[in-house]
Motif scaffolding. Structure first.
Motif, PDB file in Angstrom:
ATOM      1  N   TYR A  19       0.832  -1.206   0.000  1.00 52.23           N
ATOM      2  CA  TYR A  19       0.000   0.000   0.000  1.00 52.23           C
ATOM      3  C   TYR A  19       0.866   1.256   0.000  1.00 52.23           C
ATOM      4  N   THR A  20       1.929   1.230   0.786  1.00 50.08           N
ATOM      5  CA  THR A  20       2.846   2.366   0.818  1.00 50.08           C
ATOM      6  C   THR A  20       3.540   2.531  -0.528  1.00 50.08           C
ATOM      7  N   LEU A  21       3.950   1.412  -1.124  1.00 51.58           N
ATOM      8  CA  LEU A  21       4.602   1.484  -2.432  1.00 51.58           C
ATOM      9  C   LEU A  21       3.668   2.044  -3.498  1.00 51.58           C
ATOM     10  N   VAL A  22       2.388   1.690  -3.444  1.00 51.03           N
ATOM     11  CA  VAL A  22       1.432   2.233  -4.411  1.00 51.03           C
ATOM     12  C   VAL A  22       1.332   3.742  -4.266  1.00 51.03           C
ATOM     13  N   GLY A  23       1.263   4.219  -3.038  1.00 49.54           N
ATOM     14  CA  GLY A  23       1.169   5.663  -2.816  1.00 49.54           C
ATOM     15  C   GLY A  23       2.408   6.408  -3.281  1.00 49.54           C
ATOM     16  N   VAL A  24       3.572   5.891  -2.937  1.00 53.00           N
ATOM     17  CA  VAL A  24       4.820   6.539  -3.335  1.00 53.00           C
ATOM     18  C   VAL A  24       4.992   6.502  -4.847  1.00 53.00           C
ATOM     19  N   ALA A  25       4.714   5.361  -5.453  1.00 54.20           N
ATOM     20  CA  ALA A  25       4.863   5.245  -6.903  1.00 54.20           C
ATOM     21  C   ALA A  25       3.863   6.135  -7.637  1.00 54.20           C
ATOM     22  N   SER A  26       2.666   6.282  -7.100  1.00 54.50           N
ATOM     23  CA  SER A  26       1.682   7.167  -7.733  1.00 54.50           C
ATOM     24  C   SER A  26       2.137   8.620  -7.695  1.00 54.50           C
ATOM     25  N   LEU A  27       2.715   9.024  -6.569  1.00 55.08           N
ATOM     26  CA  LEU A  27       3.238  10.390  -6.486  1.00 55.08           C
ATOM     27  C   LEU A  27       4.415  10.582  -7.442  1.00 55.08           C
ATOM     28  N   MET A  28       5.276   9.579  -7.532  1.00 55.95           N
ATOM     29  CA  MET A  28       6.404   9.667  -8.455  1.00 55.95           C
ATOM     30  C   MET A  28       5.919   9.738  -9.900  1.00 55.95           C
ATOM     31  N   LEU A  47       4.146  -4.348  -9.405  1.00 63.19           N
ATOM     32  CA  LEU A  47       4.738  -5.184  -8.362  1.00 63.19           C
ATOM     33  C   LEU A  47       4.052  -4.938  -7.021  1.00 63.19           C
ATOM     34  N   SER A  48       3.825  -3.680  -6.688  1.00 68.29           N
ATOM     35  CA  SER A  48       3.197  -3.373  -5.403  1.00 68.29           C
ATOM     36  C   SER A  48       1.743  -3.826  -5.374  1.00 68.29           C
ATOM     37  N   LYS A  49       1.045  -3.747  -6.495  1.00 71.19           N
ATOM     38  CA  LYS A  49      -0.332  -4.244  -6.525  1.00 71.19           C
ATOM     39  C   LYS A  49      -0.363  -5.763  -6.419  1.00 71.19           C
ATOM     40  N   ALA A  50       0.642  -6.428  -6.946  1.00 72.72           N
ATOM     41  CA  ALA A  50       0.728  -7.880  -6.796  1.00 72.72           C
ATOM     42  C   ALA A  50       0.995  -8.252  -5.341  1.00 72.72           C
ATOM     43  N   MET A  51       1.652  -7.375  -4.589  1.00 69.87           N
ATOM     44  CA  MET A  51       1.862  -7.615  -3.173  1.00 69.87           C
ATOM     45  C   MET A  51       0.558  -7.465  -2.394  1.00 69.87           C
ATOM     46  N   ILE A  52      -0.294  -6.554  -2.825  1.00 74.47           N
ATOM     47  CA  ILE A  52      -1.512  -6.245  -2.093  1.00 74.47           C
ATOM     48  C   ILE A  52      -2.594  -7.298  -2.300  1.00 74.47           C
ATOM     49  N   MET A  53      -2.760  -7.787  -3.510  1.00 73.39           N
ATOM     50  CA  MET A  53      -3.931  -8.591  -3.847  1.00 73.39           C
ATOM     51  C   MET A  53      -4.093  -9.863  -3.012  1.00 73.39           C
ATOM     52  N   PRO A  54      -3.079 -10.732  -2.868  1.00 69.63           N
ATOM     53  CA  PRO A  54      -3.299 -11.932  -2.049  1.00 69.63           C
ATOM     54  C   PRO A  54      -3.636 -11.601  -0.599  1.00 69.63           C
ATOM     55  N   THR A  55      -2.993 -10.572  -0.071  1.00 67.48           N
ATOM     56  CA  THR A  55      -3.257 -10.174   1.305  1.00 67.48           C
ATOM     57  C   THR A  55      -4.664  -9.625   1.457  1.00 67.48           C
ATOM     58  N   ALA A  56      -5.105  -8.820   0.481  1.00 67.96           N
ATOM     59  CA  ALA A  56      -6.461  -8.273   0.543  1.00 67.96           C
ATOM     60  C   ALA A  56      -7.510  -9.376   0.452  1.00 67.96           C
ATOM     61  N   LEU A  57      -7.293 -10.348  -0.420  1.00 70.04           N
ATOM     62  CA  LEU A  57      -8.242 -11.456  -0.541  1.00 70.04           C
ATOM     63  C   LEU A  57      -8.285 -12.287   0.733  1.00 70.04           C
ATOM     64  N   LEU A  58      -7.139 -12.497   1.362  1.00 73.34           N
ATOM     65  CA  LEU A  58      -7.110 -13.253   2.608  1.00 73.34           C
ATOM     66  C   LEU A  58      -7.810 -12.485   3.723  1.00 73.34           C
ATOM     67  N   GLN A  59      -7.584 -11.189   3.797  1.00 73.81           N
ATOM     68  CA  GLN A  59      -8.236 -10.382   4.831  1.00 73.81           C
ATOM     69  C   GLN A  59      -9.753 -10.406   4.661  1.00 73.81           C
ATOM     70  N   ILE A  60     -10.218 -10.374   3.406  1.00 72.23           N
ATOM     71  CA  ILE A  60     -11.660 -10.428   3.163  1.00 72.23           C
ATOM     72  C   ILE A  60     -12.219 -11.746   3.682  1.00 72.23           C
ATOM     73  N   ARG A  61     -11.530 -12.837   3.425  1.00 64.00           N
ATOM     74  CA  ARG A  61     -12.018 -14.146   3.883  1.00 64.00           C
ATOM     75  C   ARG A  61     -11.972 -14.272   5.406  1.00 64.00           C
ATOM     76  N   LEU A  62     -11.041 -13.588   6.063  1.00 62.16           N
ATOM     77  CA  LEU A  62     -10.960 -13.657   7.519  1.00 62.16           C
ATOM     78  C   LEU A  62     -12.005 -12.788   8.200  1.00 62.16           C
ATOM     79  N   VAL A  63     -12.323 -11.645   7.599  1.00 61.86           N
ATOM     80  CA  VAL A  63     -13.218 -10.684   8.248  1.00 61.86           C
ATOM     81  C   VAL A  63     -14.688 -10.989   7.997  1.00 61.86           C
ATOM     82  N   PHE A  64     -15.030 -11.351   6.775  1.00 58.68           N
ATOM     83  CA  PHE A  64     -16.431 -11.513   6.411  1.00 58.68           C
ATOM     84  C   PHE A  64     -16.885 -12.962   6.552  1.00 58.68           C
ATOM     85  N   THR A  65     -18.208 -13.134   6.722  1.00 55.71           N
ATOM     86  CA  THR A  65     -18.778 -14.478   6.765  1.00 55.71           C
ATOM     87  C   THR A  65     -18.848 -15.048   5.351  1.00 55.71           C
ATOM     88  N   ALA A  66     -19.231 -16.307   5.255  1.00 55.45           N
ATOM     89  CA  ALA A  66     -19.218 -16.986   3.955  1.00 55.45           C
ATOM     90  C   ALA A  66     -20.140 -16.298   2.945  1.00 55.45           C
TER      91      ALA A  66
END
Length: 95
Positions: A19-28, A47-66
Motif C-alpha cells: 500500500y505504501t509502495l502504491v502511494g509513493v509510486a503514484s506520487l512519483m 509489483l506493489s499491486k501484486a503484493m496487495i492482492m493476495p493479502t487483501a483477498l485473505l483479509q476479506i475471507r478472515l473478516v467476512f462471513t461466507a
C-alpha cells in the motif's frame, strides 16, 4: 515466486507495505515526464499491486462471513475498476 508465497514467508502485515509502495509510486508518476521513468514506475506499481492482492483477498475471507464474502469481493472488484478508470484521466498522454 508468487507474491502469495512471499506473503507466507514474510507475513501478511509486511506485505501491506505494498500500500505504501502504491502511494509513493503514484506520487512519483505524477512528477515524472520521461518515458523511461513512467515505464519503470508502472512496473513498480504492478509489483506493489501484486503484493496487495493476495493479502487483501485473505483479509476479506478472515473478516467476512461466507455469504458476505461474495459481496465483499464484488465491492473490491468494482473499486479496482473505478480506480483503474480514474487513473486513465489523472495523467495526460505523453506529449
Amino acid at each position: 515466486m508468487s507474491s502469495a508465497a512471499v506473503a507466507d514467508r514474510w507475513g501478511r502485515k509486511r506485505m501491506l507495505l505494498g500500500y505504501t509502495l502504491v502511494g509513493v509510486a503514484s506520487l512519483m508518476l505524477m512528477l515524472t515526464d520521461a518515458a523511461q521513468g513512467i515505464i519503470a514506475i508502472r512496473a513498480l506499481l504492478r509489483l506493489s499491486k501484486a503484493m496487495i492482492m493476495p493479502t487483501a483477498l485473505l483479509q476479506i475471507r478472515l473478516v467476512f462471513t461466507a455469504f458476505s464474502v461474495i459481496a465483499a469481493l464484488t465491492l473490491l472488484a468494482q473499486w479496482l475498476q473505478l480506480v483503474h478508470g480514474a487513473s486513465l484521466f489523472t495523467r495526460p498522454a505523453c506529449c
